[in-house]
Design an enzyme around this catalytic site. Structure first.
Site, PDB file in Angstrom:
ATOM      1  N   GLY A 185      -0.281  -2.291  -5.903  1.00 51.73           N
ATOM      2  CA  GLY A 185      -1.669  -2.093  -6.294  1.00 51.73           C
ATOM      3  C   GLY A 185      -1.787  -0.815  -7.083  1.00 51.73           C
ATOM      4  O   GLY A 185      -0.954   0.088  -6.965  1.00 51.73           O
ATOM      5  N   GLY A 186      -2.817  -0.723  -7.888  1.00 51.49           N
ATOM      6  CA  GLY A 186      -3.043   0.455  -8.695  1.00 51.49           C
ATOM      7  C   GLY A 186      -3.435   1.656  -7.847  1.00 51.49           C
ATOM      8  O   GLY A 186      -3.718   1.541  -6.651  1.00 51.49           O
ATOM      9  N   SER A 187      -3.478   2.799  -8.475  1.00 52.22           N
ATOM     10  CA  SER A 187      -3.866   4.034  -7.819  1.00 52.22           C
ATOM     11  C   SER A 187      -5.245   3.878  -7.175  1.00 52.22           C
ATOM     12  O   SER A 187      -6.148   3.286  -7.758  1.00 52.22           O
ATOM     13  CB  SER A 187      -3.900   5.159  -8.865  1.00 52.22           C
ATOM     14  OG  SER A 187      -4.276   6.369  -8.275  1.00 52.22           O
ATOM     15  N   SER A 188      -5.374   4.365  -5.973  1.00 52.97           N
ATOM     16  CA  SER A 188      -6.622   4.360  -5.196  1.00 52.97           C
ATOM     17  C   SER A 188      -7.140   2.958  -4.867  1.00 52.97           C
ATOM     18  O   SER A 188      -8.309   2.775  -4.559  1.00 52.97           O
ATOM     19  CB  SER A 188      -7.715   5.161  -5.923  1.00 52.97           C
ATOM     20  OG  SER A 188      -7.300   6.498  -6.100  1.00 52.97           O
ATOM     21  N   SER A 208      -2.102   2.653   0.642  1.00 48.93           N
ATOM     22  CA  SER A 208      -1.676   3.566   1.713  1.00 48.93           C
ATOM     23  C   SER A 208      -2.399   3.290   3.026  1.00 48.93           C
ATOM     24  O   SER A 208      -1.787   3.317   4.097  1.00 48.93           O
ATOM     25  CB  SER A 208      -1.893   5.017   1.297  1.00 48.93           C
ATOM     26  OG  SER A 208      -1.123   5.303   0.156  1.00 48.93           O
ATOM     27  N   ASP A 256       4.463   7.288  -4.030  1.00 44.94           N
ATOM     28  CA  ASP A 256       3.946   8.665  -4.025  1.00 44.94           C
ATOM     29  C   ASP A 256       4.937   9.612  -3.352  1.00 44.94           C
ATOM     30  O   ASP A 256       5.162  10.732  -3.833  1.00 44.94           O
ATOM     31  CB  ASP A 256       2.588   8.749  -3.322  1.00 44.94           C
ATOM     32  CG  ASP A 256       1.474   8.113  -4.119  1.00 44.94           C
ATOM     33  OD1 ASP A 256       1.655   7.864  -5.334  1.00 44.94           O
ATOM     34  OD2 ASP A 256       0.410   7.849  -3.534  1.00 44.94           O
TER      35      ASP A 256
END
Length: 176
Positions: free
Chosen positions: A10-13, A17, A37
């Site tokens: 998935g993309g950032s944010s 996580s 990350d």
């Protein structure tokens, strides 16, 4: 085949996580988690912003060089070796190369039971999370929201736009 590796893309944010942490709680066996990350954080400082390493543009774009790619290949093979040695692994990645990035993982994980999961999030929602986090280059979430999924094939997709990480994790766990 028993699932040995769960790969979240998935993309950032987008919520990867949070889903990973919830998966570690809801899955009955212990699962180790490794994220891109953490890989980037483990790189020598001199590779940040270098031609051979990784650079972040003011608009959120990401570019990587040959040294980064070589270490990334070693990291990928290391994760695959741990799975082959019996560890259950969750990978939290961002496929900046779309289908090419998935093919790299498919080659490394060949012969293992892998569950491919796409983590989607509306680009405006991801951009809002990016601002709230304060630790990302602005624009990264919006630029990656669709890019990372181009040409990628999944066994399962979840959308964190309006769904909490725990609900997504339970959905994924139901497919393991």
């Amino acid at each position: 085949m028993t699932t040995q590796v769960i790969v979240l893309n998935g993309g950032s944010s987008s919520g990867n996580s949070g889903i990973v942490r919830c998966l570690q709680e809801v899955l009955p066996d212990p699962w180790m988690a490794f994220g891109v990350d953490s890989f980037v954080d483990a790189l020598p400082a001199k590779m940040q912003g270098s031609d051979g390493g990784i650079s972040f543009a003011a608009d959120g774009g990401v570019s990587v060089g040959a040294e980064f790619r070589a270490l990334d290949a070693a990291w990928t093979e290391g994760i695959a070796a741990m799975a082959r040695a019996g560890a259950r692994i969750i990978v939290d990645d961002v496929f900046l190369g779309g289908a090419h990035s998935q093919q790299r993982w498919q080659k490394a994980l060949d012969g293992l039971g892998v569950l491919w999961v796409g983590v989607r999030c509306d680009s405006a929602v991801a951009a809002g999370r990016e601002i709230a986090r304060g630790d990302r280059v602005r624009g990264m979430a919006a630029s990656q929201a669709h890019l990372v999924h181009e040409g990628v094939r999944y066994d399962l997709e979840v959308d964190t736009t309006h769904t909490e990480s725990l609900v997504c994790a339970r959905t994924i766990a139901g497919h393991v």
